[in-house]
Design a protein around this motif. Sequence first.
Motif, PDB file in Angstrom:
ATOM      1  N   GLU A 271       9.127  84.773 -65.864  1.00  0.00           N
ATOM      2  CA  GLU A 271       8.899  83.773 -65.752  1.00  0.00           C
ATOM      3  C   GLU A 271       7.844  83.519 -67.037  1.00  0.00           C
ATOM      4  O   GLU A 271       6.661  83.267 -66.628  1.00  0.00           O
TER       5      GLU A 271
ATOM      6  N   THR B 257      12.865  80.047 -64.906  1.00  0.00           N
ATOM      7  CA  THR B 257      12.194  81.608 -63.715  1.00  0.00           C
ATOM      8  C   THR B 257      13.570  82.348 -64.362  1.00  0.00           C
ATOM      9  O   THR B 257      14.900  82.309 -64.473  1.00  0.00           O
TER      10      THR B 257
ATOM     11  N   LYS C   8       8.619  74.962 -66.806  1.00  0.00           N
ATOM     12  CA  LYS C   8       8.671  76.239 -66.660  1.00  0.00           C
ATOM     13  C   LYS C   8      10.562  76.435 -66.238  1.00  0.00           C
ATOM     14  O   LYS C   8      11.365  76.266 -65.128  1.00  0.00           O
TER      15      LYS C   8
ATOM     16  N   TYR D 113      19.093  81.998 -65.450  1.00  0.00           N
ATOM     17  CA  TYR D 113      17.713  80.793 -65.892  1.00  0.00           C
ATOM     18  C   TYR D 113      18.016  79.417 -65.033  1.00  0.00           C
ATOM     19  O   TYR D 113      18.775  78.963 -64.625  1.00  0.00           O
TER      20      TYR D 113
END
Length: 351
Positions: free
Chosen positions: A80, A55, A53, A222
Amino acid sequence: MKQVIRIWAGLMLCTATASAQTEVTAGVMRGKDYGVTYTLPKSEIRIEVKVNKVTYTPGEFSRYADRYLRLNHVSGEPEEYWELKGMTVQSAGVPDSEKTYFVKLKDKTVAPLMELTKEGIIKSINMPYSSPSGTAASSSIPVSTRKVNPKDFLTEEILMANSTAKMAELISKEIYNIRESRNALMRGQADYMPADGEQMKLMLANLEEQERAMTEMFSGTYQIEERTFVIRVVPDREYDEEVAFRFSRKLGLLGKEDLAGEPIYMTLKDLNAVDIPEEDKKKVSGVAYNVPGRARVTIKQGTQPLYSGEMPITQFGTTEYLAPALFNKKSTVKVLFNPETGGLIKVDREE
């Protein structure tokens, strides 16, 4: 690891009288019968999917990234999203309710040792089951890293700049100065050279940290969160590009019925490693064990292959039996099973 349940029971006969015979029946016996119930496993395909994941947080000067640092395609909007990083696939054993057997305890018998898993799957007879050595479970400890504040490296001139554009220009010049200093150190042309190699590494690492921190004020940062999901499939037939699960860049891993994601296909091909008679109606006689078949598993996303490999699948094999006479002698027969497949590993006799 599966918890071992050791049961002392009269399972196989080692008898002094010919009348005491090993009796094994399918299903669980009730009433006045005494003995042990055990189960053979069937194969479950476990797909361990690793995803990230991500972001993204834009930098304070993202709009000037191309002008001053020639960083193209830098977005000024936070984002995201999910990335599919890889997978591992393996076969594991789960209890097969259709292969449950009862070993009846008769009089005047010696009670050998039988080991079962906590799910009741047979592991061994008359011998301890040893787990593979050198496979101790590993644990990971998260390592905390210090978050560098890029403003700690800014000079007074930069901080006193009267506009965002001017500040971005001065920071970019500072980045280029750091690069020149690093190159001079590596070429041995710096005004103040380090005394030894360790000091050189320390100085270079410090310059790289400063450059990275100030560059992120343009390129953004990131944050990556690693996650692992397990998909379980118990096959009862061959599969030809059937949906195993779905994946979405926006939503991550999804169930196979959720049309919001792109389908991930699985193909399961029986390799016909075991010859199975067309009509095999064997009567239960002796201790049952599996002769597992083999299959090739292929998983792909569109036309891109994600995994391909072979593994044992008991559903593509057959069931055989150890002769009752093996356990009706004065010698002790030791049997070791594979609890993942229900197959035989070895059979020994101890006089």
